[in-house]
Write a protein that holds these residues in place. Sequence first.
Motif, PDB file in Angstrom:
ATOM      1  N   UNK A   6      16.094 -60.081  74.641  1.00  0.00           N
ATOM      2  CA  UNK A   6      14.676 -60.313  74.383  1.00  0.00           C
ATOM      3  C   UNK A   6      13.813 -59.074  74.518  1.00  0.00           C
ATOM      4  N   UNK A   7      14.252 -58.064  75.270  1.00  0.00           N
ATOM      5  CA  UNK A   7      13.463 -56.862  75.451  1.00  0.00           C
ATOM      6  C   UNK A   7      13.708 -55.828  74.356  1.00  0.00           C
ATOM      7  N   UNK A   8      14.318 -56.214  73.287  1.00  0.00           N
ATOM      8  CA  UNK A   8      14.588 -55.296  72.186  1.00  0.00           C
ATOM      9  C   UNK A   8      13.280 -54.884  71.515  1.00  0.00           C
ATOM     10  N   UNK A   9      12.907 -53.568  71.574  1.00  0.00           N
ATOM     11  CA  UNK A   9      11.632 -53.161  70.995  1.00  0.00           C
ATOM     12  C   UNK A   9      11.687 -52.916  69.502  1.00  0.00           C
ATOM     13  N   UNK A  10      12.882 -52.863  68.903  1.00  0.00           N
ATOM     14  CA  UNK A  10      13.119 -52.687  67.461  1.00  0.00           C
ATOM     15  C   UNK A  10      12.678 -51.327  66.922  1.00  0.00           C
ATOM     16  N   UNK A  11      12.193 -50.429  67.759  1.00  0.00           N
ATOM     17  CA  UNK A  11      11.876 -49.091  67.304  1.00  0.00           C
ATOM     18  C   UNK A  11      11.979 -48.132  68.484  1.00  0.00           C
ATOM     19  N   UNK A  12      12.038 -46.823  68.164  1.00  0.00           N
ATOM     20  CA  UNK A  12      12.227 -45.827  69.214  1.00  0.00           C
ATOM     21  C   UNK A  12      11.061 -45.833  70.187  1.00  0.00           C
ATOM     22  N   UNK A  13      11.387 -45.712  71.469  1.00  0.00           N
ATOM     23  CA  UNK A  13      10.392 -45.572  72.515  1.00  0.00           C
ATOM     24  C   UNK A  13      10.375 -44.117  72.980  1.00  0.00           C
ATOM     25  N   UNK A  14       9.215 -43.622  73.289  1.00  0.00           N
ATOM     26  CA  UNK A  14       9.074 -42.243  73.742  1.00  0.00           C
ATOM     27  C   UNK A  14       9.915 -42.017  74.999  1.00  0.00           C
ATOM     28  N   UNK A  20      17.340 -50.127  71.001  1.00  0.00           N
ATOM     29  CA  UNK A  20      17.440 -51.559  71.242  1.00  0.00           C
ATOM     30  C   UNK A  20      18.211 -51.818  72.527  1.00  0.00           C
ATOM     31  N   UNK A  21      18.166 -53.051  72.960  1.00  0.00           N
ATOM     32  CA  UNK A  21      18.994 -53.510  74.067  1.00  0.00           C
ATOM     33  C   UNK A  21      20.128 -54.354  73.506  1.00  0.00           C
ATOM     34  N   UNK A  22      20.919 -53.742  72.676  1.00  0.00           N
ATOM     35  CA  UNK A  22      22.055 -54.408  72.047  1.00  0.00           C
ATOM     36  C   UNK A  22      22.898 -55.121  73.100  1.00  0.00           C
ATOM     37  N   UNK A 208      17.914 -36.859  70.308  1.00  0.00           N
ATOM     38  CA  UNK A 208      19.319 -37.117  70.604  1.00  0.00           C
ATOM     39  C   UNK A 208      19.572 -37.392  72.078  1.00  0.00           C
ATOM     40  N   UNK A 209      18.900 -36.668  72.953  1.00  0.00           N
ATOM     41  CA  UNK A 209      19.099 -36.759  74.403  1.00  0.00           C
ATOM     42  C   UNK A 209      17.755 -36.492  75.075  1.00  0.00           C
ATOM     43  N   UNK A 210      16.841 -37.475  75.027  1.00  0.00           N
ATOM     44  CA  UNK A 210      15.414 -37.257  75.280  1.00  0.00           C
ATOM     45  C   UNK A 210      15.033 -36.766  76.671  1.00  0.00           C
ATOM     46  N   UNK A 279      24.340 -46.201  64.990  1.00  0.00           N
ATOM     47  CA  UNK A 279      23.853 -46.523  63.638  1.00  0.00           C
ATOM     48  C   UNK A 279      22.367 -46.880  63.674  1.00  0.00           C
ATOM     49  N   UNK A 280      21.928 -47.618  64.695  1.00  0.00           N
ATOM     50  CA  UNK A 280      20.500 -47.915  64.836  1.00  0.00           C
ATOM     51  C   UNK A 280      19.696 -46.620  64.989  1.00  0.00           C
ATOM     52  N   UNK A 281      20.233 -45.696  65.779  1.00  0.00           N
ATOM     53  CA  UNK A 281      19.547 -44.411  65.989  1.00  0.00           C
ATOM     54  C   UNK A 281      19.436 -43.643  64.663  1.00  0.00           C
ATOM     55  N   UNK A 282      20.512 -43.623  63.905  1.00  0.00           N
ATOM     56  CA  UNK A 282      20.471 -42.957  62.604  1.00  0.00           C
ATOM     57  C   UNK A 282      19.441 -43.604  61.686  1.00  0.00           C
ATOM     58  N   UNK A 283      19.409 -44.916  61.655  1.00  0.00           N
ATOM     59  CA  UNK A 283      18.462 -45.626  60.802  1.00  0.00           C
ATOM     60  C   UNK A 283      17.022 -45.301  61.186  1.00  0.00           C
ATOM     61  N   UNK A 284      16.784 -45.104  62.481  1.00  0.00           N
ATOM     62  CA  UNK A 284      15.432 -44.807  62.970  1.00  0.00           C
ATOM     63  C   UNK A 284      15.026 -43.368  62.680  1.00  0.00           C
ATOM     64  N   UNK A 285      15.939 -42.416  62.908  1.00  0.00           N
ATOM     65  CA  UNK A 285      15.580 -40.995  62.849  1.00  0.00           C
ATOM     66  C   UNK A 285      16.044 -40.274  61.596  1.00  0.00           C
TER      67      UNK A 285
END
Length: 362
Positions: A6-14, A20-22, A208-210, A279-285
């Motif tokens: 439920x805490x999946x934000x669906x987009x990158x957080x700073x 996501x919380x897959x 990549x490694x924030x 894959x989610x990270x690639x789709x976002x960035x």
Amino acid sequence: MASDHPDNPTQALRGRGAVSNLAGRFAQSTSALESDGWDLEAPPPRRLETEALPERAKSIIATNRSPDLPFEQSINPYRGCEHGCIYCYARPAHAYVDLSPGLDFETRLFFKPDAPALLERALRKPGYRCKPIALGSNTDPYQPLERDKRLTRKLLQVMQRFQQPVTIVTKGQLILDDLPLLAEMARDNLCQVAISVTTLDNALKRRLEPRTAGPAARLRTIEALRYADIPVAVMAAPMIPAINDSELEAILSAAHAAGAEQAAYILLRLPHEVAPLFRQWLQEHYPERMSHVMSLIRQSRGGRDYDSSFSQRQTGSGVFAQLLAQRFRISCRKLGLNQRRQTLDCSHFAAPPRAGEQQSLF
């Protein structure tokens, strides 16, 4: 059944790597937020704070017999890692504690307060046979949590008292706080350090490694370690096709100029939940590169996202992997890296007397 927490934000957080919380692979059920059609405006993603909880461990030294790993025993004072590296192969371990290998891995951390006492107990066992211990093989021993808990430092202090050799891999600048201790151990040939440098590009590093130190800071760390006569290597890892692999030679050259004498690299590994998270990270960035990146990865992993066999998991197979290995060898030869291997000294290991015990004269 939905796929995410439920805490999946669906987009990158700073400041966070995963988007996501897959759900972990052992989750019995999962849920996701769904719009009921009444949303006038999507709420902004909430800020995720870091939470650290104590974990009571029964033992602290883990052993392995993997033929492709350069150590037989290791210690991890922390579970999870705030650095948030999206590629981290340790992410799937969070599934064992019913948490997500995604955002939970970098925000819901565990520390082992009894680690120093457990280590001393293990080293005092009559059957213990001294071999180098790898510190932080699963998560970074110098992640931000170390600033408060100082578990890595306390473990090193125990090792120094026992003359127990240790190897360290980190991308954290906090290692510089322990420079005097590590220098003393290095004088007795008891420690080696490898600094992970994934990219020299600050913008890529932030995606990549924030929450890691920047590339220039890591090179300065290599320089400081070398100046203190601590054996230091560079880990150009992971090499990600069409993302950072073009930097391999530049990373090795910069690390060598800073003082690294040894070098290694690892091809990107995508075990278990790391593959869909990546894959989610690639789709976002990098959505325009996503198919090309994944195609190169599969070409290097026998047509799959990942090949876990010992002969393949570190370096891969196929044309791309072979060219990467060749580039690494040529660059190391030109720079003079990996010219000599230093073996840590296990011969002086000894259990110091406990408080109140009289040391033998003979």
